[in-house]
Design a protein around this motif. Structure first.
Motif, PDB file in Angstrom:
ATOM      1  N   THR A 110      10.455  -1.086   5.881  1.00  0.00           N
ATOM      2  CA  THR A 110       9.076  -1.197   6.361  1.00  0.00           C
ATOM      3  C   THR A 110       8.164  -0.435   5.417  1.00  0.00           C
ATOM      4  OG1 THR A 110       9.876  -1.320   8.636  1.00  0.00           O
ATOM      5  CG2 THR A 110       7.555  -0.775   8.328  1.00  0.00           C
ATOM      6  N   ASP A 111       7.050  -1.080   5.052  1.00  0.00           N
ATOM      7  CA  ASP A 111       6.080  -0.439   4.159  1.00  0.00           C
ATOM      8  C   ASP A 111       4.719  -0.386   4.847  1.00  0.00           C
ATOM      9  OD1 ASP A 111       4.735  -2.963   3.733  1.00  0.00           O
ATOM     10  OD2 ASP A 111       6.254  -3.461   2.235  1.00  0.00           O
ATOM     11  N   ASP A 112       3.727   0.104   4.125  1.00  0.00           N
ATOM     12  CA  ASP A 112       2.394   0.275   4.690  1.00  0.00           C
ATOM     13  C   ASP A 112       1.560  -1.000   4.690  1.00  0.00           C
ATOM     14  OD1 ASP A 112       2.947   2.928   5.207  1.00  0.00           O
ATOM     15  OD2 ASP A 112       2.010   3.660   3.367  1.00  0.00           O
ATOM     16  N   GLY A 113       2.148  -2.119   4.307  1.00  0.00           N
ATOM     17  CA  GLY A 113       1.454  -3.397   4.330  1.00  0.00           C
ATOM     18  C   GLY A 113       0.670  -3.668   3.064  1.00  0.00           C
ATOM     19  N   SER A 114       0.171  -4.890   2.984  1.00  0.00           N
ATOM     20  CA  SER A 114      -0.591  -5.330   1.822  1.00  0.00           C
ATOM     21  C   SER A 114      -1.496  -6.472   2.230  1.00  0.00           C
ATOM     22  CB  SER A 114       0.363  -5.794   0.718  1.00  0.00           C
ATOM     23  OG  SER A 114      -0.350  -6.375  -0.336  1.00  0.00           O
ATOM     24  N   ALA A 115      -2.640  -6.536   1.612  1.00  0.00           N
ATOM     25  CA  ALA A 115      -3.559  -7.637   1.874  1.00  0.00           C
ATOM     26  C   ALA A 115      -3.156  -8.887   1.102  1.00  0.00           C
ATOM     27  CB  ALA A 115      -4.973  -7.223   1.490  1.00  0.00           C
ATOM     28  N   ALA A 116      -2.147  -8.777   0.257  1.00  0.00           N
ATOM     29  CA  ALA A 116      -1.752  -9.882  -0.618  1.00  0.00           C
ATOM     30  C   ALA A 116      -1.054 -11.019   0.110  1.00  0.00           C
ATOM     31  CB  ALA A 116      -0.860  -9.362  -1.738  1.00  0.00           C
ATOM     32  N   GLY A 117      -0.593 -10.817   1.327  1.00  0.00           N
ATOM     33  CA  GLY A 117       0.058 -11.893   2.064  1.00  0.00           C
ATOM     34  C   GLY A 117       1.531 -11.617   2.291  1.00  0.00           C
ATOM     35  N   ASP A 126       0.822  -1.215   0.000  1.00  0.00           N
ATOM     36  CA  ASP A 126       0.000   0.000   0.000  1.00  0.00           C
ATOM     37  C   ASP A 126       0.854   1.263   0.000  1.00  0.00           C
ATOM     38  OD1 ASP A 126      -2.234  -1.592  -0.033  1.00  0.00           O
ATOM     39  OD2 ASP A 126      -2.635  -1.411   2.113  1.00  0.00           O
ATOM     40  N   SER A 127       2.135   1.146   0.304  1.00  0.00           N
ATOM     41  CA  SER A 127       3.018   2.323   0.261  1.00  0.00           C
ATOM     42  C   SER A 127       3.017   2.962  -1.117  1.00  0.00           C
ATOM     43  CB  SER A 127       4.451   1.932   0.635  1.00  0.00           C
ATOM     44  OG  SER A 127       4.521   1.561   1.981  1.00  0.00           O
ATOM     45  N   GLY A 128       2.977   2.154  -2.153  1.00  0.00           N
ATOM     46  CA  GLY A 128       2.984   2.676  -3.510  1.00  0.00           C
ATOM     47  C   GLY A 128       1.610   2.791  -4.132  1.00  0.00           C
ATOM     48  N   ARG A 129       0.596   2.291  -3.453  1.00  0.00           N
ATOM     49  CA  ARG A 129      -0.760   2.290  -4.003  1.00  0.00           C
ATOM     50  C   ARG A 129      -1.653   3.386  -3.442  1.00  0.00           C
ATOM     51  NH1 ARG A 129      -1.101  -3.705  -2.583  1.00  0.00           N
ATOM     52  NH2 ARG A 129       0.052  -4.665  -4.272  1.00  0.00           N
ATOM     53  N   THR A 130      -1.276   3.966  -2.315  1.00  0.00           N
ATOM     54  CA  THR A 130      -2.139   4.956  -1.678  1.00  0.00           C
ATOM     55  C   THR A 130      -1.427   6.303  -1.576  1.00  0.00           C
ATOM     56  OG1 THR A 130      -1.368   4.307   0.522  1.00  0.00           O
ATOM     57  CG2 THR A 130      -3.341   3.214  -0.291  1.00  0.00           C
ATOM     58  N   ALA A 131      -2.205   7.357  -1.638  1.00  0.00           N
ATOM     59  CA  ALA A 131      -1.630   8.693  -1.479  1.00  0.00           C
ATOM     60  C   ALA A 131      -1.015   8.803  -0.097  1.00  0.00           C
ATOM     61  CB  ALA A 131      -2.724   9.751  -1.653  1.00  0.00           C
ATOM     62  N   GLY A 132       0.158   9.361  -0.029  1.00  0.00           N
ATOM     63  CA  GLY A 132       0.840   9.524   1.252  1.00  0.00           C
ATOM     64  C   GLY A 132       1.545   8.274   1.750  1.00  0.00           C
ATOM     65  N   GLY A 133       1.618   7.239   0.902  1.00  0.00           N
ATOM     66  CA  GLY A 133       2.298   6.011   1.302  1.00  0.00           C
ATOM     67  C   GLY A 133       3.768   6.273   1.607  1.00  0.00           C
TER      68      GLY A 133
END
Length: 174
Positions: free
Chosen positions: A122-129, A93-100
């Motif tokens: 460390t990134d903003d996480g992902s639902a992908a696993g 989500d770091s690269g998918r959401t504004a302000g990531g």
């Protein structure tokens, strides 16, 4: 956190013409193996979740660690850091959401183990696993990031929590 897996091994050396033997085609990093707590409050920097941050993170690390690590270790670190920041931007989500955001931590080991360095992205996480290592096919355009980490790092792991996901690795000069 639970006891996840991490890979530990010596550096691989292959002679001219010798093929590397590959492990299982996929290795999933079990969430839970955290970056050592004693290293949590270390120098770090946040970068925007965009492609330009790959270069910026690499240059920040180069400036911080140049002259403190043997050149081959620094070269490996910069390659692996680039791969992990790219993965954070592309697959979370770091690269998918504004302000990531993507946070990078760099820690030189104490005098007792000179030449060793720990890196965490460390990134903003992902639902992908959880992150997974896969063996890339020769013609693949991508998919080599964690494969390279698994190949070059002395040790590595990942973990997830409510704040996001992290992948860390350790390099040693031996």
């Amino acid at each position: 956190m639970g006891g996840g897996r991490c890979r530990q091994r010596r550096r691989h050396h292959h002679g001219r013409g010798e093929r590397m033997r590959m492990r299982d085609p996929v290795h999933r990093c079990d969430p839970g193996k955290e970056f050592p707590d004693t290293l949590r409050n270390t120098p770090h920097r946040e970068f925007p979740g965009n492609a330009a941050s790959v270069f910026r993170a690499r240059e920040w690390a180069r400036c911080r660690l140049s002259g403190q690590l043997p050149a081959p270790v620094l070269d490996d670190l910069l390659l692996l850091l680039s791969e992990l920041v790219t993965n954070a931007v592309v697959h979370s989500d770091s690269g998918r959401t504004a302000g990531g955001r993507v946070t990078v931590r760099l820690t030189l080991s104490p005098v007792s183990s000179p030449g060793a360095v720990h890196v965490e992205v460390t990134d903003d996480g992902s639902a992908a696993g959880a992150p997974a290592v896969r063996v890339p096919e020769p013609g693949d355009d991508g998919g080599r990031g964690l494969w390279l980490v698994d190949l070059l790092a002395t040790e590595w792991g990942c973990h997830r929590d409510e704040a996001g996901g992290s992948v860390w690795f350790r390099l040693a000069d031996h």
